[in-house]
Scaffold this active site. Structure first.
Site, PDB file in Angstrom:
ATOM      1  N   ASP A 205       0.816  -1.208   0.000  1.00 42.06           N
ATOM      2  CA  ASP A 205       0.000   0.000   0.000  1.00 42.06           C
ATOM      3  C   ASP A 205       0.846   1.251   0.000  1.00 42.06           C
ATOM      4  OD1 ASP A 205      -2.574  -0.671   0.021  1.00 42.06           O
ATOM      5  OD2 ASP A 205      -2.919  -0.323   2.162  1.00 42.06           O
ATOM      6  N   LYS A 227      -0.105   2.457  -7.261  1.00 43.28           N
ATOM      7  CA  LYS A 227       0.141   2.913  -8.632  1.00 43.28           C
ATOM      8  C   LYS A 227      -0.817   2.269  -9.621  1.00 43.28           C
ATOM      9  CE  LYS A 227       4.231   5.224  -8.137  1.00 43.28           C
ATOM     10  NZ  LYS A 227       5.307   4.506  -7.434  1.00 43.28           N
ATOM     11  N   MET A 342      -8.674   9.777   8.031  1.00 44.11           N
ATOM     12  CA  MET A 342      -9.045  10.288   6.705  1.00 44.11           C
ATOM     13  C   MET A 342      -9.982  11.491   6.831  1.00 44.11           C
ATOM     14  SD  MET A 342      -9.570   6.717   4.634  1.00 44.11           S
ATOM     15  CE  MET A 342     -10.488   5.831   5.873  1.00 44.11           C
TER      16      MET A 342
HETATM   17  N1  SAH Z   1      -5.386   0.484   8.158  1.00 44.34           N
HETATM   18  C1  SAH Z   1      -4.821   1.749   8.587  1.00 44.34           C
HETATM   19  C2  SAH Z   1      -5.714   2.915   8.264  1.00 44.34           C
HETATM   20  C3  SAH Z   1      -5.972   3.102   6.792  1.00 44.34           C
HETATM   21  S1  SAH Z   1      -6.945   4.516   6.429  1.00 44.34           S
HETATM   22  C4  SAH Z   1      -4.502   1.663  10.080  1.00 44.34           C
HETATM   23  O1  SAH Z   1      -4.957   0.739  10.773  1.00 44.34           O
HETATM   24  O2  SAH Z   1      -3.760   2.513  10.566  1.00 44.34           O
HETATM   25  C5  SAH Z   1      -5.721   5.713   6.122  1.00 44.34           C
HETATM   26  C6  SAH Z   1      -5.747   6.776   7.185  1.00 44.34           C
HETATM   27  O3  SAH Z   1      -5.070   6.334   8.330  1.00 44.34           O
HETATM   28  C7  SAH Z   1      -5.032   8.053   6.817  1.00 44.34           C
HETATM   29  O4  SAH Z   1      -5.819   8.890   6.026  1.00 44.34           O
HETATM   30  C8  SAH Z   1      -4.788   8.654   8.180  1.00 44.34           C
HETATM   31  O5  SAH Z   1      -5.966   9.224   8.705  1.00 44.34           O
HETATM   32  C9  SAH Z   1      -4.479   7.430   8.996  1.00 44.34           C
HETATM   33  N2  SAH Z   1      -3.050   7.178   9.096  1.00 44.34           N
HETATM   34  C10 SAH Z   1      -2.391   6.072   8.744  1.00 44.34           C
HETATM   35  N3  SAH Z   1      -1.082   6.169   9.039  1.00 44.34           N
HETATM   36  C11 SAH Z   1      -0.903   7.375   9.599  1.00 44.34           C
HETATM   37  C12 SAH Z   1       0.225   8.069  10.120  1.00 44.34           C
HETATM   38  N4  SAH Z   1       1.441   7.508  10.143  1.00 44.34           N
HETATM   39  N5  SAH Z   1       0.036   9.297  10.633  1.00 44.34           N
HETATM   40  C13 SAH Z   1      -1.193   9.860  10.631  1.00 44.34           C
HETATM   41  N6  SAH Z   1      -2.273   9.259  10.157  1.00 44.34           N
HETATM   42  C14 SAH Z   1      -2.147   8.029   9.645  1.00 44.34           C
END
Ligand code: SAH
Length: 412
Positions: A205, A227, A342
């Site tokens: 991802d 991509k 998000m």
């Molecule tokens: N499966 C992922 C979330 C995917 S949705 C999880 O469990 O973390 C993607 C969202 O996750 C981003 O838009 C943001 O809101 C958040 N996110 C993921 N990694 C992040 C990071 N390192 N810092 C801040 N927000 C993050």
């Protein structure tokens, strides 16, 4: 003294007696339970950790001193008491019954020695130090470092010079959905890391830490899922197709996803696609950004006497959109912590909706961009002002918004 003869004991369902309930027993019992042994613990007293095993029904406890008849039906006995006289009595009862006896207090009197151990998935390395447990541990530590360097994607420079270890044959044609953690490459789980090093194909991802991919073996096929052209739903179909196709051609495919695969990660859809195609799937949970990113910015999602609940919600659909599945009005009534993933694009509408439905505008809020990475940026604000402050500071996704009194609970 003659050399010991190494063995791997298969203890599943077999009685092992542990005499003693102190620190040594506490350290030895977990591996016996892991081997499936039917553990009988004999000791007047127990450490809290051993008591927890008893309470959970994982072993049987006799709250008294050892009696020779305790060994009837046993295959092995571990003596974990300091008292030499008591230990010698166990040894004598074991010898009479031809049961191997491990002695923590006296290696010379023991009929079996426990090795220093390191475990790497299905592989167990056990080291005996010729009567010197420190030497065994030193060698074990060196072997562990070698194996980590050999198989770890974060291996240190020079690791390539390590003599290759034969990789065991592994079942082909399967998929693992692996959570890569929130951003810091060290926050992947040990299991996720191991599977990554075993992969033939890695489908990654956008949010996956680049360093995890940096040291994949050159022959590994790396598919960058971010991509893939087409809109989000076509792209997802394409990813599902790649997973199934590669697995069907006998490859071990790791689908590496940011955070946890099942938190807004579409992991469920990929699991269903594989299941429909008859492809075996393993799911390896990950450290989700929803909890880890606030933590990295000094915000605990719960805190005693401050928040006894936290709610994780996606903000990618505007609150007033008919497509929204989130009841923001109801969330406005919560006292606890609200974590929005998000949510940057719709932050103005989200915060206005929460305030309009009763969450006080002065509720503390924080926004954390690229949490747990070297690019981490944190902004502290209030629910009423956060959208304007984020715009002024120019924060960008990926970012997490955390709302509630936990922001500031540990100081700023
Ligand atoms: N499966 C992922 C979330 C995917 S949705 C999880 O469990 O973390 C993607 C969202 O996750 C981003 O838009 C943001 O809101 C958040 N996110 C993921 N990694 C992040 C990071 N390192 N810092 C801040 N927000 C993050």
């Amino acid at each position: 003294m003659s050399n010991p003869y190494p063995l791997g004991l298969r203890l599943a369902g077999r009685r092992v007696v542990v005499v003693g309930g102190g620190a040594v027993a506490t350290r030895r019992v977990p591996a016996l339970l892991d081997a499936g042994a039917d553990v009988l613990l004999v000791s007047p007293e127990l450490t809290p950790a051993l008591r927890a095993h008893v309470d959970a029904g994982r072993l049987r406890w006799e709250a008294r001193r050892f009696a020779p008849a305790d060994l009837d039906g046993a295959w092995l006995v571990q003596v974990a008491v300091d008292d030499r006289v008591a230990a010698a009595a166990v040894s004598a009862a074991a010898a009479e019954r031809r049961i191997f006896c491990v002695r923590a207090d006296d290696r010379a009197a023991a009929t079996a020695w426990t090795p220093a151990v390191t475990r790497h998935g299905p592989v167990t390395v056990a080291v005996l130090g010729g009567g010197d447990p420190r030497r065994a541990m030193t060698v074990r530590d060196a072997v562990r470092a070698l194996l980590n360097a050999r198989t770890g994607p974060l291996s240190t420079p020079g690791a390539e010079e390590v003599a290759p270890v034969d990789t065991p044959r592994r079942p082909a044609g399967r998929v693992a959905l692996v959570g890569a953690g929130p951003g810091d490459p060290e926050l992947i789980t040990v299991k996720g890391w191991r599977l990554l090093t075993e992969a033939d194909v890695v489908v990654a991802d956008r949010l996956v830490p680049g360093l995890l991919l940096d040291e994949l073996r050159p022959e590994v096929e790396l598919v960058d899922a971010s991509k893939i052209p087409y809109g989000p739903s076509r792209a997802q179909e394409e990813i599902n197709r790649i997973l199934v196709d590669r697995a069907r051609s006998g490859k071990f495919v790791v689908r590496l996803k940011g955070g946890d695969p099942y938190v807004f990660g579409r992991g469920g859809e990929e699991l269903l696609a594989c299941a429909e195609a008859g492809v075996p799937v393993t799911v390896v949970p990950g450290v989700t950004s929803a909890i880890a990113v606030p933590a990295a910015a000094g915000v605990p999602v719960t805190h005693r006497a401050v928040a006894h609940e936290f709610t994780v919600v996606s903000g990618h659909v505007a609150p007033d959109s008919p497509a929204s599945l989130v009841r923001w009005e109801a969330l406005a009534g919560l006292r606890g912590t609200l974590v929005v993933l998000m949510g940057l694009k719709n932050l103005a509408a989200i915060s206005a909706t929460l305030v309009a439905h009763g969450r006080p505008a002065e509720t503390p809020a924080a926004v954390v961009q690229e949490g747990t990475t070297s690019g981490q940026r944190t902004l502290r604000s209030t629910l009423g002002a956060v959208a304007a402050d984020v715009a002024a500071a120019g924060l960008r996704p990926p970012a997490i918004v955390v709302i509630g009194d936990v922001v500031g609970a540990l100081g700023s």
